[in-house]
Design a protein around this motif. Structure first.
Motif, PDB file in Angstrom:
ATOM      1  N   ARG A 131       0.842  -1.200   0.000  1.00  0.00           N
ATOM      2  CA  ARG A 131       0.000   0.000   0.000  1.00  0.00           C
ATOM      3  C   ARG A 131       0.879   1.253   0.000  1.00  0.00           C
ATOM      4  O   ARG A 131       0.633   2.211  -0.754  1.00  0.00           O
ATOM      5  CB  ARG A 131      -0.916  -0.002   1.220  1.00  0.00           C
ATOM      6  N   ARG A 137      -2.053  -4.864  -5.121  1.00  0.00           N
ATOM      7  CA  ARG A 137      -2.278  -5.883  -4.093  1.00  0.00           C
ATOM      8  C   ARG A 137      -2.300  -7.290  -4.701  1.00  0.00           C
ATOM      9  O   ARG A 137      -1.925  -8.272  -4.030  1.00  0.00           O
ATOM     10  CB  ARG A 137      -3.613  -5.600  -3.377  1.00  0.00           C
ATOM     11  N   ARG A 138      -2.667  -7.403  -5.959  1.00  0.00           N
ATOM     12  CA  ARG A 138      -2.760  -8.713  -6.594  1.00  0.00           C
ATOM     13  C   ARG A 138      -1.410  -9.428  -6.685  1.00  0.00           C
ATOM     14  O   ARG A 138      -1.354 -10.648  -6.890  1.00  0.00           O
ATOM     15  CB  ARG A 138      -3.361  -8.574  -7.995  1.00  0.00           C
ATOM     16  N   GLU A 213      -8.058  -1.840  -4.360  1.00  0.00           N
ATOM     17  CA  GLU A 213      -9.002  -1.898  -3.236  1.00  0.00           C
ATOM     18  C   GLU A 213      -8.366  -2.565  -2.020  1.00  0.00           C
ATOM     19  O   GLU A 213      -7.748  -3.624  -2.121  1.00  0.00           O
ATOM     20  CB  GLU A 213     -10.239  -2.684  -3.665  1.00  0.00           C
ATOM     21  N   ASP A 214      -8.496  -1.911  -0.869  1.00  0.00           N
ATOM     22  CA  ASP A 214      -7.997  -2.487   0.378  1.00  0.00           C
ATOM     23  C   ASP A 214      -9.036  -3.479   0.911  1.00  0.00           C
ATOM     24  O   ASP A 214     -10.245  -3.223   0.827  1.00  0.00           O
ATOM     25  CB  ASP A 214      -7.769  -1.391   1.408  1.00  0.00           C
ATOM     26  N   ARG A 215      -8.568  -4.605   1.438  1.00  0.00           N
ATOM     27  CA  ARG A 215      -9.484  -5.620   1.958  1.00  0.00           C
ATOM     28  C   ARG A 215      -9.045  -6.038   3.353  1.00  0.00           C
ATOM     29  O   ARG A 215      -8.420  -7.084   3.537  1.00  0.00           O
ATOM     30  CB  ARG A 215      -9.528  -6.829   1.022  1.00  0.00           C
ATOM     31  N   ALA A 218      -8.953  -9.871   5.886  1.00  0.00           N
ATOM     32  CA  ALA A 218      -8.930 -11.068   5.041  1.00  0.00           C
ATOM     33  C   ALA A 218      -8.299 -12.249   5.768  1.00  0.00           C
ATOM     34  O   ALA A 218      -8.765 -13.385   5.644  1.00  0.00           O
ATOM     35  CB  ALA A 218      -8.173 -10.776   3.743  1.00  0.00           C
ATOM     36  N   GLY A 449      -6.692 -11.699   0.574  1.00  0.00           N
ATOM     37  CA  GLY A 449      -7.912 -11.097   0.061  1.00  0.00           C
ATOM     38  C   GLY A 449      -7.932 -11.023  -1.451  1.00  0.00           C
ATOM     39  O   GLY A 449      -8.515 -10.098  -2.032  1.00  0.00           O
ATOM     40  N   CYS A 450      -7.300 -11.993  -2.117  1.00  0.00           N
ATOM     41  CA  CYS A 450      -7.234 -12.008  -3.579  1.00  0.00           C
ATOM     42  C   CYS A 450      -7.986 -13.217  -4.129  1.00  0.00           C
ATOM     43  O   CYS A 450      -8.278 -14.164  -3.398  1.00  0.00           O
ATOM     44  CB  CYS A 450      -5.772 -12.063  -4.045  1.00  0.00           C
ATOM     45  N   THR A 451      -8.260 -13.184  -5.402  1.00  0.00           N
ATOM     46  CA  THR A 451      -8.931 -14.297  -6.071  1.00  0.00           C
ATOM     47  C   THR A 451      -7.959 -14.985  -7.032  1.00  0.00           C
ATOM     48  O   THR A 451      -6.898 -14.436  -7.374  1.00  0.00           O
ATOM     49  CB  THR A 451     -10.152 -13.814  -6.862  1.00  0.00           C
TER      50      THR A 451
END
Length: 484
Positions: A131, A137-138, A213-215, A218, A449-451
């Motif tokens: 950040r 983030r990915r 986007e911050d998550r 997670a 928090g990633c896919t």
């Protein structure tokens, strides 16, 4: 029909495990499907073949699962892992965020901290660094994977990771098997991983892509997700459900005290492997009450177990006063080892039943007939089984249970160093196990928090491609120069 039963049982295991079913139920059910199609006695295979093989795995490796999970939990709760991650952050800063995450992961996992403990500590650190540096983030999962899930698991000499200990009883080797080749493989994995991450970061900056986007939360959500847990426990030696069962210490200890137990793991492992155990009089092991074995069958496990035990003692002596509750931390660590060892043992039991089927001879002949000789066929066997089971430990044990004696015989015939077999088997098991259904991959993505869509492509390059290149390098060098 026998071969059809093997394929159907394996397909059932893989499909339902990916959908979140417990391997403790699936493995015996799939084994019975294979036995039923072959017309073999079902109850005998369940209680004798399946349970016998699983019990042998637990007897051999539960001390390492137990001590590894306990050490990881104590390192987490004492604040030692946070201190090491914070030290790397302070020294390298956001401008070297990727390198800081990679090195922090490598240090703690090579020092014996369980993979999933590292994930849950490194993810918040990586999120803060990425950040601040405005890196997407990915890319976090790939950066964590490079340091914690590649060369420190399968290649770096002496690593106490469970996959590196599994070949030792089969090949009579030590955790430091083929050290030169292991260092070469480690350099390849690390080099490709860092190159790809720098390239991906540069491309993202050129496109104007920021952190995104911050998550928050997670990691906590991942620890509490039962689906993540069912997939994770077959991957490594720590049950994620125990991550938040005790309170971590605040503030973290000084870096010297935090890193001391990691140094102890490496130092004691070296001393036990090369000085203490070779000097011991172990002729008593040949007696029937000790199983009539030789030192080579247990030396590797003894070395790693002693190293972890010594590190736990040093950690408690130097840092135990920081723990909010020593008993709660130790209970959580011990509990965290139970489900993973039984889950992997169940996969091993399934493999034993499959290997006992008459039709498996055709599979064995196919594997041994792969062009390139024993080194290539061993790499293929461990790769395929680790990929199908989604577990480096499970796939490796299944392969060596079924084919280990055959490869040792071939090694004797062709003058192949067992250490070379060890290193190729471990690197092979740590390659295609990183497929989308792998529990470590699912857990890593969840804590970040990633896919899969966002981050899995980068994991393929830094985890699978780099390991395949390293594996090919080791096979070529080993074929040309032997083990070193």
């Amino acid at each position: 029909m026998g071969l059809l039963g093997i394929l159907l049982g394996l397909g059932l295991l893989v499909w339902l495990a990916y959908r979140g079913w417990s391997v403790l139920l699936l493995a015996p059910a799939a084994a019975l499907v294979a036995a039923g199609f072959a017309g073999e006695p079902l109850l005998a295979h369940w209680t004798q073949t399946f349970m016998g093989s699983g019990a042998r795995f637990i007897a051999q490796f539960f001390p390492l699962f137990l001590l590894g999970a306990l050490f990881g939990k104590l390192m987490e709760d004492s604040g030692a892992v946070d201190a090491i991650a914070g030290f790397m952050t302070d020294r390298l800063g956001p401008q070297r965020a990727v390198l800081a995450v990679v090195l922090a992961g490598a240090i703690v996992t090579y020092g014996g901290v369980s993979l999933f403990v590292a994930y849950f500590v490194l993810a918040p650190m990586a999120m803060a660094l990425f950040r601040a540096a405005d890196i997407p983030r990915r890319l976090m999962p790939a950066a964590i994977a490079v340091g914690s899930s590649t060369f420190t698991m399968s290649a770096l000499p002496g690593t106490p990771a469970i996959p590196n200990t599994i070949p030792m009883p089969f090949f009579g080797t030590t955790p430091f098997a083929a050290p030169g080749l292991g260092i070469v493989a480690s350099a390849v994995m690390l080099g490709i991983g860092l190159w790809w991450l720098r390239r991906a970061e540069a491309q993202a900056r050129a496109r104007g892509e920021g952190f995104g986007e911050d998550r928050p939360g997670a990691a906590q959500a991942a620890a509490d997700d039962p689906l993540v847990r069912e997939r994770a426990v077959t991957a490594r030696e720590f049950d994620p459900a125990e991550i938040h069962r005790s309170e971590p210490a605040t503030p973290p200890p000084p870096i010297g005290i935090a890193a001391l137990p990691l140094v102890v793991v490496v130092a004691v492992n070296l001393l036990m492997t090369f000085i203490v155990l070779p000097a011991m009089d172990t002729e008593f092991l040949a007696e029937p009450r000790w199983g009539g074995i030789t030192l080579s069958a247990v030396a590797g496990v003894w070395a790693v177990a002693t190293a972890l035990f010594a590190a736990i003692l040093v950690l408690v002596a130097s840092n135990g006063h920081r723990l909010p509750s020593l008993r709660a931390s130790m209970d959580a660590g011990a509990n965290a080892a139970v489900l993973p060892v039984f889950s992997v043992a169940s996969l091993v039991g399934f493999g034993a039943v499959v290997a006992a089927m008459p039709a498996f001879e055709a599979v064995r002949d196919w594997v041994l007939g792969i062009g390139g000789g024993p080194l290539v066929s061993l790499a293929v066997a461990t790769n395929v089984l680790a990929a199908l089971t989604g577990s480096a430990s499970g796939g490796l044990t299944i392969a060596l249970d079924a084919l280990g004696p055959t490869y040792m015989a071939l090694a004797a015939e062709q003058d192949i160093d067992p250490g070379l077999l060890h290193r190729i088997a471990v690197i092979g098991a740590g390659t295609l196990d990183i497929l989308p259904h792998n529990g470590a991959v699912i857990t890593l993505l969840a804590v970040c928090g990633c896919t899969h869509r966002e981050s899995y492509g980068d994991i393929v390059i830094v985890g699978i491609v780099s390991s395949i290149v390293a594996l090919i390098s080791v096979i070529l060098l080993g074929s040309l120069f032997g083990s070193f």
